[in-house]
Motif scaffolding. Structure first.
Motif, PDB file in Angstrom:
ATOM      1  N   ARG A 140     -78.097  24.708   1.846  1.00 14.55           N
ATOM      2  CA  ARG A 140     -79.259  24.008   1.788  1.00 14.55           C
ATOM      3  C   ARG A 140     -79.383  22.779   2.771  1.00 14.55           C
ATOM      4  O   ARG A 140     -78.549  22.469   3.003  1.00 14.55           O
ATOM      5  CB  ARG A 140     -79.245  23.364   0.390  1.00 14.55           C
ATOM      6  CG  ARG A 140     -79.504  24.032  -0.743  1.00 14.55           C
ATOM      7  CD  ARG A 140     -79.526  23.331  -2.052  1.00 14.55           C
ATOM      8  NE  ARG A 140     -79.200  24.237  -3.335  1.00 14.55           N
ATOM      9  CZ  ARG A 140     -79.183  23.838  -4.372  1.00 14.55           C
ATOM     10  NH1 ARG A 140     -79.161  22.560  -4.837  1.00 14.55           N
ATOM     11  NH2 ARG A 140     -78.915  24.580  -5.369  1.00 14.55           N
TER      12      ARG A 140
ATOM     13  N   PHE B  64     -72.160  24.756   0.806  1.00 14.97           N
ATOM     14  CA  PHE B  64     -71.311  24.230  -0.230  1.00 14.97           C
ATOM     15  C   PHE B  64     -70.915  25.437  -1.116  1.00 14.97           C
ATOM     16  O   PHE B  64     -71.497  26.607  -1.167  1.00 14.97           O
ATOM     17  CB  PHE B  64     -71.719  22.966  -1.009  1.00 14.97           C
ATOM     18  CG  PHE B  64     -73.187  23.394  -1.580  1.00 14.97           C
ATOM     19  CD1 PHE B  64     -74.423  23.452  -0.925  1.00 14.97           C
ATOM     20  CD2 PHE B  64     -73.249  23.791  -2.976  1.00 14.97           C
ATOM     21  CE1 PHE B  64     -75.547  23.759  -1.349  1.00 14.97           C
ATOM     22  CE2 PHE B  64     -74.529  24.189  -3.563  1.00 14.97           C
ATOM     23  CZ  PHE B  64     -75.746  24.208  -2.796  1.00 14.97           C
TER      24      PHE B  64
ATOM     25  N   GLN C 230     -70.606  27.489  -4.774  1.00 12.40           N
ATOM     26  CA  GLN C 230     -70.874  27.026  -6.291  1.00 12.40           C
ATOM     27  C   GLN C 230     -70.214  28.286  -7.162  1.00 12.40           C
ATOM     28  O   GLN C 230     -69.798  29.416  -6.687  1.00 12.40           O
ATOM     29  CB  GLN C 230     -72.373  27.388  -6.729  1.00 12.40           C
ATOM     30  CG  GLN C 230     -73.292  26.152  -6.260  1.00 12.40           C
ATOM     31  CD  GLN C 230     -74.739  26.404  -6.698  1.00 12.40           C
ATOM     32  OE1 GLN C 230     -75.327  27.578  -6.838  1.00 12.40           O
ATOM     33  NE2 GLN C 230     -75.420  25.184  -6.805  1.00 12.40           N
TER      34      GLN C 230
ATOM     35  N   GLY D 119     -72.613  20.058 -12.425  1.00 14.22           N
ATOM     36  CA  GLY D 119     -72.996  21.161 -12.766  1.00 14.22           C
ATOM     37  C   GLY D 119     -74.125  21.281 -13.556  1.00 14.22           C
ATOM     38  O   GLY D 119     -74.460  20.060 -14.219  1.00 14.22           O
TER      39      GLY D 119
HETATM   40  P1  AMP Z   1     -78.302  23.144  -8.577  1.00 14.21           P
HETATM   41  O1  AMP Z   1     -78.383  24.498  -8.244  1.00 14.21           O
HETATM   42  O2  AMP Z   1     -79.246  22.159  -7.723  1.00 14.21           O
HETATM   43  O3  AMP Z   1     -78.681  22.873 -10.088  1.00 14.21           O
HETATM   44  O4  AMP Z   1     -76.869  22.619  -8.434  1.00 14.21           O
HETATM   45  C1  AMP Z   1     -75.743  22.835  -9.123  1.00 14.21           C
HETATM   46  C2  AMP Z   1     -74.802  22.202  -8.684  1.00 14.21           C
HETATM   47  O5  AMP Z   1     -74.180  22.454  -7.490  1.00 14.21           O
HETATM   48  C3  AMP Z   1     -74.653  20.626  -8.686  1.00 14.21           C
HETATM   49  O6  AMP Z   1     -74.581  20.068  -9.960  1.00 14.21           O
HETATM   50  C4  AMP Z   1     -73.863  20.314  -7.713  1.00 14.21           C
HETATM   51  O7  AMP Z   1     -72.495  20.011  -8.046  1.00 14.21           O
HETATM   52  C5  AMP Z   1     -73.832  21.323  -6.743  1.00 14.21           C
HETATM   53  N1  AMP Z   1     -74.481  21.204  -5.505  1.00 14.21           N
HETATM   54  C6  AMP Z   1     -76.130  21.193  -5.481  1.00 14.21           C
HETATM   55  N2  AMP Z   1     -76.364  20.868  -4.161  1.00 14.21           N
HETATM   56  C7  AMP Z   1     -75.066  20.372  -3.526  1.00 14.21           C
HETATM   57  C8  AMP Z   1     -74.889  20.101  -1.976  1.00 14.21           C
HETATM   58  N3  AMP Z   1     -76.037  20.115  -1.041  1.00 14.21           N
HETATM   59  N4  AMP Z   1     -73.594  20.081  -1.636  1.00 14.21           N
HETATM   60  C9  AMP Z   1     -72.691  20.258  -2.713  1.00 14.21           C
HETATM   61  N5  AMP Z   1     -72.872  20.390  -3.946  1.00 14.21           N
HETATM   62  C10 AMP Z   1     -73.954  20.702  -4.533  1.00 14.21           C
END
Ligand code: AMP
Length: 422
Positions: free
Chosen positions: A112, A124, A126, A281
């Protein structure tokens, strides 16, 4: 050389990389105990997949995607998240026609174009799960329990689980109207993004992190008064199930996923005391996504957790992960003429499943011992002049600081007794 890794990306050198591996092992183990299977999808996809699934109006699609044209002029995007690809693979391989539900987990890098800061990167990692093909509230509760159990396995206890229901498109017709009525008097004072969001999707104003917007929105009507009987019952059942198994949560009506295919349950986990990026998360139901991507309607739910943020949380909470010792044994050969004997023993021990290494640069005994120590070897096996002549070896236990000499054919059993069977 002054070429550096691109901003917002990281190298994982040994030591740290092992922490990531261990973290994943713990998480994957728990997901497998819950009956989830691994799915691996490409790191890049056709851009349209994300514009349709993540949503044209989201920050991810509008500002954060790594998008480029390939050599044939097709628009390609590095995946910003995992759900879209998982659902695409589910449809592409006709898994939809099989018995349901399908329970899959995935992990890997996501991309991103975000503003890098602590806990926020451009590349990052996941870990996530998706369950397709069941609307049962038990599935919502299972997915949430899995997330909580993973935190427990990791030794993280200082978390808060925020829970909400965003209803279904039918409930949201009335809720939208109520929100717009509430916002209208101060609409001009909202940030530019939110002023646009009011028309596209006023729920997303609830999600704005700008302090000004949060202050203005302090007294918004909660969605609970607008849930249809079906969504209301589903939400009550999810809560009752969580309470039955002792999962603590806080209702958070401000937790929204703005798009129409997100339905009912939404949740997010925050860890206290790890700074601004406290969400480790989050996830929720997306009963409209499969049909949005061209399948026949089928419910789905999932979550994703950020592995870098989990590691930060572990460090700041002082939780030590039990990392495996780096080496079981390090073989010291004291004379280059005897290298072949050392090499044979090394191979034998590795074949028996022990993690072993040796010096390749003809160091003296002291330097080899230092190297063994640096590599975290539990045992050092010394093949000196006497040992070679007598067919023995001397084994030094680096933890217990004692050593003994034994015939070579006893080495395997000795290792097993000291470091366990591999
Ligand atoms: P999301 O897909 O936006 O719901 O993100 C799920 C999880 O991914 C979040 O709770 C963060 O822990 C992690 N996350 C999202 N964006 C980032 C980022 N740019 N850098 C690091 N971790 C991220």
């Amino acid at each position: 050389m002054n070429i550096k890794a691109p901003r917002g990306t990281e190298d994982w050198l040994p030591g740290r990389s092992e922490r990531l591996r261990r973290l994943l092992d713990i998480i994957v183990h728990r997901a497998q105990l819950y009956g989830y299977d691994e799915v691996i999808t490409p790191i890049f996809e056709h851009t349209e997949l994300f514009t349709r699934s993540v949503g044209e109006a989201t920050d991810i699609v509008q500002k954060e995607m790594y998008t480029f044209n390939d050599k044939k002029g097709r628009s390609i995007t590095l995946r910003p998240e995992g759900t879209a690809s998982v659902v695409r693979a589910f449809l592409e391989h006709q898994v939809q026609a099989q018995s349901q539900p399908t329970k899959w987990y995935y992990h890997g890098p996501m991309f991103r174009y975000d503003k890098p800061q602590a806990g926020r990167l451009r590349q990052f990692h996941q870990f996530g799960v998706e369950v397709l093909g069941s609307e049962a509230p038990e599935v919502d509760a299972e997915v949430i329990c899995l997330l909580i159990d993973i935190l427990r396995d990791l030794g993280l206890t200082n978390y808060e689980m925020h829970l909400n229901s965003v209803g279904c498109p039918e409930c949201r017709v009335e809720y939208r109207k109520a929100l717009i009525n509430y916002i209208e008097p101060f609409r001009q004072q909202l940030c530019a993004d939110c002023q646009r969001r009011v028309d596209i999707n006023p729920l997303r104003v609830l999600d704005c992190k700008a302090v000004g917007c949060q202050d203005l929105m302090s007294d918004y009507p909660p969605i609970y008064d607008y849930l249809c009987p079906h969504c209301n019952q589903h939400f009550s059942q999810v809560q009752a199930l969580l309470e039955t198994v002792g999962v603590k949560y806080e209702l958070d009506p401000g937790l929204v996923r703005g798009l129409d295919y997100y339905t009912q349950t939404a949740f997010e986990i925050h860890i206290k005391g790890i700074g601004a990026q406290s969400a480790v998360g989050g996830g929720g139901r997306y009963n409209g996504l499969v049909s949005e991507l061209g399948g026949s309607p089928m419910p789905g739910i999932g979550f994703a957790m950020g592995l870098e943020r989990l590691l930060i949380a572990l460090e700041l909470s002082g939780v030590a992960m039990a990392l495996a010792p780096q080496l079981d044994a390090f073989i010291c050969v004291l004379d280059a003429h005897n290298a072949r004997q050392g090499f044979t023993l090394l191979k034998e021990l590795r074949d028996a499943g022990f993690r072993c290494d040796q010096d390749y640069n003809q160091r003296g005994l002291k330097a080899q011992m230092r190297l063994a120590d640096k590599k975290g070897a539990r045992l050092v096996i010394i093949l000196g002049e006497d040992e070679i002549r007598e067919g023995t070896c001397t084994i030094r236990d680096m933890q217990e600081k004692n050593q003994e000499t034994m015939p070579r054919d006893q080495v395997l059993n000795y290792l097993k007794s000291r470091v366990g069977t591999r």
